[in-house]
Design an enzyme around this catalytic site. Structure first.
Site, PDB file in Angstrom:
ATOM      1  N   CYS A  66       8.589  -1.504 -16.920  1.00 15.08           N
ATOM      2  CA  CYS A  66       8.546  -1.906 -15.516  1.00 15.08           C
ATOM      3  C   CYS A  66       7.547  -1.006 -14.788  1.00 15.08           C
ATOM      4  O   CYS A  66       7.017  -0.049 -15.365  1.00 15.08           O
ATOM      5  CB  CYS A  66       9.927  -1.815 -14.868  1.00 15.08           C
ATOM      6  SG  CYS A  66      10.527  -0.126 -14.556  1.00 15.08           S
TER       7      CYS A  66
ATOM      8  N   ASP B 147       0.797  -1.225   0.000  1.00 14.05           N
ATOM      9  CA  ASP B 147       0.000   0.000   0.000  1.00 14.05           C
ATOM     10  C   ASP B 147       0.829   1.274   0.000  1.00 14.05           C
ATOM     11  O   ASP B 147       0.328   2.336   0.374  1.00 14.05           O
ATOM     12  CB  ASP B 147      -0.953  -0.001   1.200  1.00 14.05           C
ATOM     13  CG  ASP B 147      -0.206  -0.039   2.538  1.00 14.05           C
ATOM     14  OD1 ASP B 147       1.043  -0.071   2.530  1.00 14.05           O
ATOM     15  OD2 ASP B 147      -0.884  -0.040   3.583  1.00 14.05           O
TER      16      ASP B 147
ATOM     17  N   CYS C 209      -6.392   3.628   3.305  1.00 15.83           N
ATOM     18  CA  CYS C 209      -7.818   3.332   3.343  1.00 15.83           C
ATOM     19  C   CYS C 209      -8.428   3.802   4.659  1.00 15.83           C
ATOM     20  O   CYS C 209      -9.641   4.024   4.740  1.00 15.83           O
ATOM     21  CB  CYS C 209      -8.060   1.841   3.109  1.00 15.83           C
ATOM     22  SG  CYS C 209      -7.320   0.753   4.333  1.00 15.83           S
TER      23      CYS C 209
END
Length: 254
Positions: free
Chosen positions: A170, A127, A187
């Protein structure tokens, strides 16, 4: 393949696009899963169910009560325990025949190369950009393909990268160098629909199986340098391709 394994994977084997050869190939593959949260948790359930023979699970975090809304691998008894340890326990109870290794150290420049070495595929569901870029650069150095997945609120993305190949991008070609800091929105701040994380995760698991079967079965396909966007608010998907950046700091010299 032993009789009990034939029975376990019968629904794969009867698919002409996978077949016995495809299932045997999956049993011989090594996948490194980086991040065992909203993406890695449900993705692992389907990767293990697919019979991928060796799994390396990487996460330094512990299970928190707020995780249970979307991280379907865990339950209340796991709260406070390391995600990597809980995930390994789940896999070994689910399918004892799978080879599972874990790392509960935070990824850094000193350990990332060893984690991705010898893998057939790395699936990154972390994340923050700093970790994603470190994993991407290590994959380029090791010549290992990368499947990168991310989700937030009602949107997700899944992209396949092989920057070690001359003509392929990439992950750093995709996002650039500006994100080498741990500056992703979380989140906790923005919220997330639990089922959205599951959709992105299962899509990533399907793409992982597709990549691992490339060259073995009709289902196999690499999809290098292609990113899929998943929209959960107005349900739709779309895809676009990423060009290799000739000035990329991650893969241009490869």
């Amino acid at each position: 393949m032993p009789e009990n394994r034939l029975e376990r994977f019968a629904r794969h084997i009867v698919l002409p696009e996978i077949g016995g050869a495809g299932q045997v190939a999956l049993a011989q593959k090594h996948l490194v899963l980086v991040g065992l949260g909203g993406i890695g948790s449900p993705a692992l359930q389907y990767l293990a169910a697919a019979g991928i023979g060796k799994l390396t699970l990487v996460d330094d975090d512990k299970v928190d009560a707020s995780n249970l809304q979307r991280q379907t691998l865990y339950n209340e008894r796991d709260i406070g325990f390391g995600k990597a340890t809980c995930a390994k326990r789940w896999v070994k109870l689910f399918d004892p025949a799978l080879d599972v290794e874990i790392s509960d150290r935070r990824i850094d420049a000193e350990n990332v190369d060893a984690l991705v070495a010898c893998a057939d595929l790395v699936l990154d569901g972390t994340d923050n950009f700093a970790t994603r870029l470190a994993v991407s650069d290590a994959c380029v150095r090791a010549g290992v393909p990368l499947l990168s997945a991310a989700v937030g609120r009602f949107q997700g993305q899944v992209g396949a990268f092989a920057g070690h190949l001359d003509e392929e991008a990439c992950y750093r070609c995709f996002v650039g160098d500006a994100f080498d800091a741990e500056d992703c929105d979380t989140c906790a701040e923005d919220g997330m629909l639990g089922a959205m994380a599951g959709w992105v995760a299962t899509f990533a698991a399907m793409q992982a199986v597709r990549i691992l079967l490339d060259g073995t079965s009709a289902f196999g396909r690499s999809d290098w340098s292609k990113v899929y966007l998943l929209d959960g608010l107005s349900p739709a998907t779309r895809a676009f391709s990423i060009a290799k950046d000739p000035a990329c700091n991650g893969c241009a010299s490869r």
